[in-house]
Enzyme design. Sequence first.
Site, PDB file in Angstrom:
ATOM      1  N   TYR A 108      37.753  28.579 -41.894  1.00  0.00           N
ATOM      2  CA  TYR A 108      36.539  28.298 -42.664  1.00  0.00           C
ATOM      3  C   TYR A 108      36.697  28.639 -44.155  1.00  0.00           C
ATOM      4  CZ  TYR A 108      34.249  27.677 -38.125  1.00  0.00           C
ATOM      5  OH  TYR A 108      33.898  27.230 -36.876  1.00  0.00           O
ATOM      6  N   ASP A 170      37.108  34.665 -30.374  1.00  0.00           N
ATOM      7  CA  ASP A 170      38.453  34.380 -29.860  1.00  0.00           C
ATOM      8  C   ASP A 170      39.497  35.372 -30.352  1.00  0.00           C
ATOM      9  OD1 ASP A 170      38.207  31.642 -28.451  1.00  0.00           O
ATOM     10  OD2 ASP A 170      37.111  31.394 -30.312  1.00  0.00           O
ATOM     11  N   HIS A 422      45.029  25.611 -40.156  1.00  0.00           N
ATOM     12  CA  HIS A 422      43.976  24.887 -39.449  1.00  0.00           C
ATOM     13  C   HIS A 422      42.652  24.926 -40.167  1.00  0.00           C
ATOM     14  CE1 HIS A 422      41.593  28.185 -37.399  1.00  0.00           C
ATOM     15  NE2 HIS A 422      42.423  28.794 -38.175  1.00  0.00           N
ATOM     16  N   TYR A 509      27.620  23.339 -37.479  1.00  0.00           N
ATOM     17  CA  TYR A 509      26.896  24.622 -37.466  1.00  0.00           C
ATOM     18  C   TYR A 509      27.498  25.614 -38.451  1.00  0.00           C
ATOM     19  CZ  TYR A 509      29.976  27.998 -35.082  1.00  0.00           C
ATOM     20  OH  TYR A 509      30.978  28.890 -34.785  1.00  0.00           O
ATOM     21  N   ARG A 510      28.654  25.278 -38.997  1.00  0.00           N
ATOM     22  CA  ARG A 510      29.381  26.219 -39.853  1.00  0.00           C
ATOM     23  C   ARG A 510      30.546  25.437 -40.430  1.00  0.00           C
ATOM     24  NH1 ARG A 510      32.396  31.508 -37.209  1.00  0.00           N
ATOM     25  NH2 ARG A 510      32.943  32.515 -39.152  1.00  0.00           N
TER      26      ARG A 510
END
Length: 566
Positions: A108, A170, A422, A509-510
């Site tokens: 993110y 996670d 990623h 959502y994010r």
Amino acid sequence: TSTPLKARPLVLPPNVTREDFGTFLREIIDLVGNGNVEIITSEDQIDDRSYMNPAHTHDPHHVMEQDYFLASAVVAPRNVADVQAIVRLANTLSFPLWPISIGRNSGYGGAAPRVSGSIVLNMGKNMNKILEVNVEGAYCLVEPGVTFQDMHDYLVANNLRDKLWIDVPDLGGGSILGNTTERGVGYTPYGDHWMMHSGLEVVLPNGELLRTGMGALPDPKRPDTMGMKPEDQPWNKAAQLFPYGFGPYVDGIFSQSNLGIVTKMGMWLMPNPGGYQSYMITLPKEDDLKQAVDVIRPLRLGMALQNVPTIRHILLDAAVMGSKAHYSSKSEPLSDEDLDAIAEKLNLGRWNFYGALYGPKPIRDVLWDTIKGAFSTIPGVKFYFPEDTPEDSVLRIRDKTMQGIPTYDELKWIDWLPNGAHLFFSPIAKVAGEDAMAQYAVTKRRCQEVGLDFIGTFTVGMREMLGTLGADHIVCIVFNKKDPLQKKKAHWLIKTLIDDCAANGWGEYRTHLAVMDQIMGTYNWNNGAFLKFNELIKNAVDPNGIIAPGKSGVWPRQYSKVTHKL
Ligand code: ADP
């Protein structure tokens, strides 16, 4: 008075001169000490490092150029008073501050600021105490630097695991406070972290200190607490028990936002349920996703599914156990036949469902019968407990995660490609087979179009308070960060998926820094009323635009959106 610093940071924020920067940094160093300040003056300091040793200067999973989102300095306040002093100084220059807790924020944007030249405020370095673990009330109160791993270790070290668990995401290395204010998720019955928080302490953009919920009601004065600074005063006894307090519920505006710097947070811990059993259900065919999701909906709504379960695509599990080269010599996306072969080799389905049962054996038995019965309507499904699977199976990892034991094994799927990095793409869908299939079809088609493998998971969230269920469909966009063409493809993919999904009524959502504006742009019902309201609040609460400008696509009036458009 000391002389201004003569530092040449690689990048300055808009409208700040080097002289202003020097004066500002001198004052900050005088305040927090040299050891808590790093000025980014050389390319050598921009090092991607690793998950275990995260960078604070930039995003190690850079989808743009490595230094596209870059800090001018990283500053670690020692305490609340430092944060207040820094905020007050920043106001005099309209200097942007980007608060982080741990700064991993993997997929993110890492610790990187949206506006290059911002000071990254490393809140977690010095403010990392577990202030309270309350066994009777099943909650904790933490500072920004407390990670999920820290809390778990604390419970183990104090022989409290038989009483309390902490829900973990996670990976265990993120902060409880940062993950929760970002509305991150975990996988126990307490998987909706934001729902489980109670009480925030926030430094506002004007330097004032706020406690939310019952925290706004003072603890009764006692001789031993008289004269304490507000930040050191004990909280109201109900602050970590009842999240809402009185009046407008303002906690929400401090999540995914840029309206304050959170310095303490209360969080509910899950009582040990007195028994636990994780399981995996393999779904042999690609299309089984549809029926599985329709099976899941009533089970989850009715709470027979007690936790936040996941339906994982075969390649996500395969990637945890090996890189793409381990399975195939192809550079193009794997075909259906390839996926079937991998599934067979690993003894998995094309989709694999991970869940857990909580409670004493008689309760678990009844729930297991219900779940097994419902899933057995899908031809070819198989049921597994951890001991039925190989030592390195994903079920054995999820077995830990779903009982609140942090792990790091899920890091491995990033190495699907060499120099793996990623991006997460996380749209919300309703829990219905048709919707899941439609969303999967859109994302899979775009992955194929651009030549990247589809790697994804559906996380079935807890929405029963609203009477509906929602699922986060997380697409893990893995790319080689040393391959400029692949970076372009990954960036194209996420931008295209955002628009595709919005056209279907699905929103994220994010998100990653690079697409915050685009996503906010999709939440545009009624002439963008939502963004306009957020800007109104932003400009009122933070008139000099110092806290995280651009976060979630909300810009203060000092910044012209045009010049910051990507
Ligand atoms: P993690 O702990 O998972 O590594 P970060 O510390 O990177 O996560 O935080 C993720 C995001 O949450 C940050 O980019 C920032 O926007 C926000 N955030 C984190 N900590 C704070 C804080 N103390 N106050 C305000 N916002 C925060």
